[in-house]
Each structure stands twice: as structure tokens, then as C-alpha cells.
Write an enzyme that holds these catalytic residues in place. Sequence first.
Site, PDB file in Angstrom:
ATOM      1  N   HIS A 150       0.755  -1.047   0.035  1.00  0.00           N
ATOM      2  CA  HIS A 150       0.059  -0.004  -0.050  1.00  0.00           C
ATOM      3  C   HIS A 150       0.704   1.281  -0.058  1.00  0.00           C
ATOM      4  O   HIS A 150       1.792   1.313   0.944  1.00  0.00           O
ATOM      5  CB  HIS A 150      -0.836   0.054   1.270  1.00  0.00           C
ATOM      6  CG  HIS A 150      -1.654   1.119   1.356  1.00  0.00           C
ATOM      7  ND1 HIS A 150      -2.347   2.126   0.512  1.00  0.00           N
ATOM      8  CD2 HIS A 150      -1.516   2.170   2.481  1.00  0.00           C
ATOM      9  CE1 HIS A 150      -2.882   3.194   0.787  1.00  0.00           C
ATOM     10  NE2 HIS A 150      -2.323   3.384   2.131  1.00  0.00           N
ATOM     11  N   HIS A 207       0.896   5.725  -0.840  1.00  0.00           N
ATOM     12  CA  HIS A 207      -0.117   7.125  -1.233  1.00  0.00           C
ATOM     13  C   HIS A 207       0.869   7.774  -2.339  1.00  0.00           C
ATOM     14  O   HIS A 207       1.093   8.817  -2.339  1.00  0.00           O
ATOM     15  CB  HIS A 207       0.273   8.087  -0.026  1.00  0.00           C
ATOM     16  CG  HIS A 207      -0.490   7.391   1.011  1.00  0.00           C
ATOM     17  ND1 HIS A 207      -1.005   8.419   2.195  1.00  0.00           N
ATOM     18  CD2 HIS A 207      -1.156   6.186   1.452  1.00  0.00           C
ATOM     19  CE1 HIS A 207      -1.593   7.641   3.229  1.00  0.00           C
ATOM     20  NE2 HIS A 207      -1.907   6.243   2.804  1.00  0.00           N
ATOM     21  N   ASP A 234       1.409  -4.128 -20.702  1.00  0.00           N
ATOM     22  CA  ASP A 234       2.290  -4.871 -20.325  1.00  0.00           C
ATOM     23  C   ASP A 234       2.247  -5.668 -18.899  1.00  0.00           C
ATOM     24  O   ASP A 234       2.721  -6.655 -18.852  1.00  0.00           O
ATOM     25  CB  ASP A 234       3.686  -4.475 -20.481  1.00  0.00           C
ATOM     26  CG  ASP A 234       4.463  -4.315 -21.797  1.00  0.00           C
ATOM     27  OD1 ASP A 234       5.211  -3.287 -22.135  1.00  0.00           O
ATOM     28  OD2 ASP A 234       3.948  -4.879 -22.828  1.00  0.00           O
ATOM     29  N   HIS A 260      -8.676   7.050  -0.848  1.00  0.00           N
ATOM     30  CA  HIS A 260      -7.370   6.551   0.053  1.00  0.00           C
ATOM     31  C   HIS A 260      -6.104   6.422  -0.823  1.00  0.00           C
ATOM     32  O   HIS A 260      -5.168   7.467  -0.735  1.00  0.00           O
ATOM     33  CB  HIS A 260      -7.865   5.363   0.864  1.00  0.00           C
ATOM     34  CG  HIS A 260      -6.871   4.691   1.791  1.00  0.00           C
ATOM     35  ND1 HIS A 260      -7.058   3.832   2.671  1.00  0.00           N
ATOM     36  CD2 HIS A 260      -5.516   5.053   1.917  1.00  0.00           C
ATOM     37  CE1 HIS A 260      -6.058   3.541   3.407  1.00  0.00           C
ATOM     38  NE2 HIS A 260      -4.919   4.364   2.859  1.00  0.00           N
ATOM     39  N   TYR A 307       8.712 -12.372 -22.998  1.00  0.00           N
ATOM     40  CA  TYR A 307       9.745 -11.538 -22.248  1.00  0.00           C
ATOM     41  C   TYR A 307      10.445 -12.732 -21.455  1.00  0.00           C
ATOM     42  O   TYR A 307      10.204 -13.205 -20.662  1.00  0.00           O
ATOM     43  CB  TYR A 307       8.876 -10.749 -21.227  1.00  0.00           C
ATOM     44  CG  TYR A 307       8.681  -9.314 -21.780  1.00  0.00           C
ATOM     45  CD1 TYR A 307       8.573  -8.252 -20.686  1.00  0.00           C
ATOM     46  CD2 TYR A 307       8.768  -8.959 -23.031  1.00  0.00           C
ATOM     47  CE1 TYR A 307       8.486  -7.052 -21.222  1.00  0.00           C
ATOM     48  CE2 TYR A 307       8.572  -7.616 -23.409  1.00  0.00           C
ATOM     49  CZ  TYR A 307       8.181  -6.592 -22.567  1.00  0.00           C
ATOM     50  OH  TYR A 307       8.150  -5.427 -22.909  1.00  0.00           O
TER      51      TYR A 307
HETATM   52  O1  LIG Z   1      -3.147   5.094   4.427  1.00  0.00           O
HETATM   53  C1  LIG Z   1      -2.650   5.463   5.556  1.00  0.00           C
HETATM   54  C2  LIG Z   1      -3.393   6.428   6.492  1.00  0.00           C
HETATM   55  O2  LIG Z   1      -4.174   7.160   5.433  1.00  0.00           O
HETATM   56  C3  LIG Z   1      -1.738   4.451   6.180  1.00  0.00           C
HETATM   57  O3  LIG Z   1      -1.661   3.441   5.109  1.00  0.00           O
HETATM   58  C4  LIG Z   1      -0.346   5.078   6.352  1.00  0.00           C
HETATM   59  O4  LIG Z   1      -0.547   6.207   7.171  1.00  0.00           O
HETATM   60  C5  LIG Z   1       0.494   3.960   6.845  1.00  0.00           C
HETATM   61  O5  LIG Z   1       0.065   3.678   8.202  1.00  0.00           O
HETATM   62  P1  LIG Z   1       1.087   2.403   9.104  1.00  0.00           P
HETATM   63  O6  LIG Z   1       2.295   3.447   9.432  1.00  0.00           O
HETATM   64  O7  LIG Z   1       1.525   1.404   7.859  1.00  0.00           O
HETATM   65  O8  LIG Z   1       0.042   2.140  10.278  1.00  0.00           O
END
Ligand SMILES: O=C(CO)[C@@H](O)[C@@H](O)COP(=O)(O)O
Length: 233
Positions: A95, A97, A120, A170, A227
Amino acid sequence: MLEELKEKVFQANLDLVKHNLVIFTWGNVSAIDREKGLVVIKPSGVSYDTMKASDMVVVDLHSGKVVEGDLNPSSDTPTHLVLYRAFPEIGGVVHTHSTYATAWAQAGRDIPNIGTTHADYFHDDIPCTADMTADQMAEYEYHTGVVIVNRISSGNINPVHTPGVLVKNHGPFSWGKDADQAVYNAVVMEQVAKMAFISLSVNPDTTMNPLLVEKHFSRKHGPNAYYGQKKKQ
Ligand SMILES: O=C(CO)[C@@H](O)[C@@H](O)COP(=O)(O)O
């Protein structure tokens, strides 16, 4: 326990910084040992600058309980666990941002497959989840996993062929056969998000030939994969 996997997850988390996908403590990477039913994940709120492999937290795949580690697991741990339980083929989850992918997530838009770079690595448009209901806001991180799985299944999307999603308002989640491939897919998601944003600002009406999608996707996937393959005699 799982010292080797902790080191791999630790290095994969540092790769998020190397690829400019996160700053401060944002984002997280995990990996799973399916034989043991255990997941190793980044600790919550710990700076990448000071984090150590020994800080990685080990949680039970089914109960989510911490089985090893002095720190709290990432706040997104319930999301990672839902994905591992729903997608048996995956071994790593990321995950971030990252700016452009998060912008598409905040806008609530799927990232369209309008280029061979996208095709790809991701067969379909990269889907964005729907708004969550008031009920789902309770246990937000668990229901984030639920809405991801619902979006993938309702879209008849193969999670191996399109290894990522945008969580509305998010940010992006990606996955792969292991933590490194999940990070690789997170990098690709950010790149194709940026390319799509720029392309659509130049021409909002651009199109993509579905045959070109199949040609490029099949270069890496399926019986005609090219590939990195041995030259056919
Ligand atoms: O998306 C968010 C908060 O919006 C969390 O993934 C990010 O702050 C990381 O949190 P953690 O440090 O992994 O608990």
C-alpha cells in the site's frame, strides 16, 4: 521466527522510498508464509529512516493476532489479511500514497488501459473501489479489504492479471507473487497513473485498441510469453 522473510519485507519497504512511492511513515509492505499461515508486515508509524528488519511484525493470517514483534503492526494489516485470504495466488501486498495513483483514487476513477506500458503489466483498467457505507466505516481497514475483493470479483477481474486496485479517497494497493513483485507492480501503477493523467489532459477522447492490449499482455503472460523466455528453436 521467519527471520529471512522479515529481511525481505524490510528491504521491500525500503524499496518504496527508493522508488519515491512514499514519504515519512506512509505506506507499507507485507509478505506471507502460507505454510505457517503467518504474515510479516511493516510496523505502524515507524519511519523508514530508523526501521530495522527486527522491527517487522508477524501476525496470524486468520486471527490477525500478533505472534511476534514488540511494535504494533501496520494499521492496514486487516486489509492485507483480507487480500491474502481472498487471493491464494499472492505472496506480497503493498500500500502506498504515491501521488498520481492516489490522485486517481481520490477522484474515484479507474485508471484506463490506454497504453502498451499499462498493458504489459495490467490487463484491465486498474479499478477504483466504490464509496464505503456507514456500516463499512466501522472496522474501516477490514472493510477496505472487503470492498477491494468485491470490486475485483464483480468486475470479473483476474487478480493475477491485474495486480492492483485504487481504494476510493485513500490510495493504491498492489500485490504479486512476493513482496518484491508487489513493489514492482506499485511502481508500475504510479507510472501508468501519471501517463494516463497526462495523456487524458492532452486528449480526453483517446482510445486503445483491445488487440494491442492482448498483444502486449501476452508478451509476459500465457502460452506465448516472450519476455525473459528462452529463444524458441
Ligand atoms: O493510508 C494510511 C493512512 O491514511 C496508512 O496506510 C499510512 O499512514 C501507513 O500507516 P501505518 O504506518 O502502516 O500504520
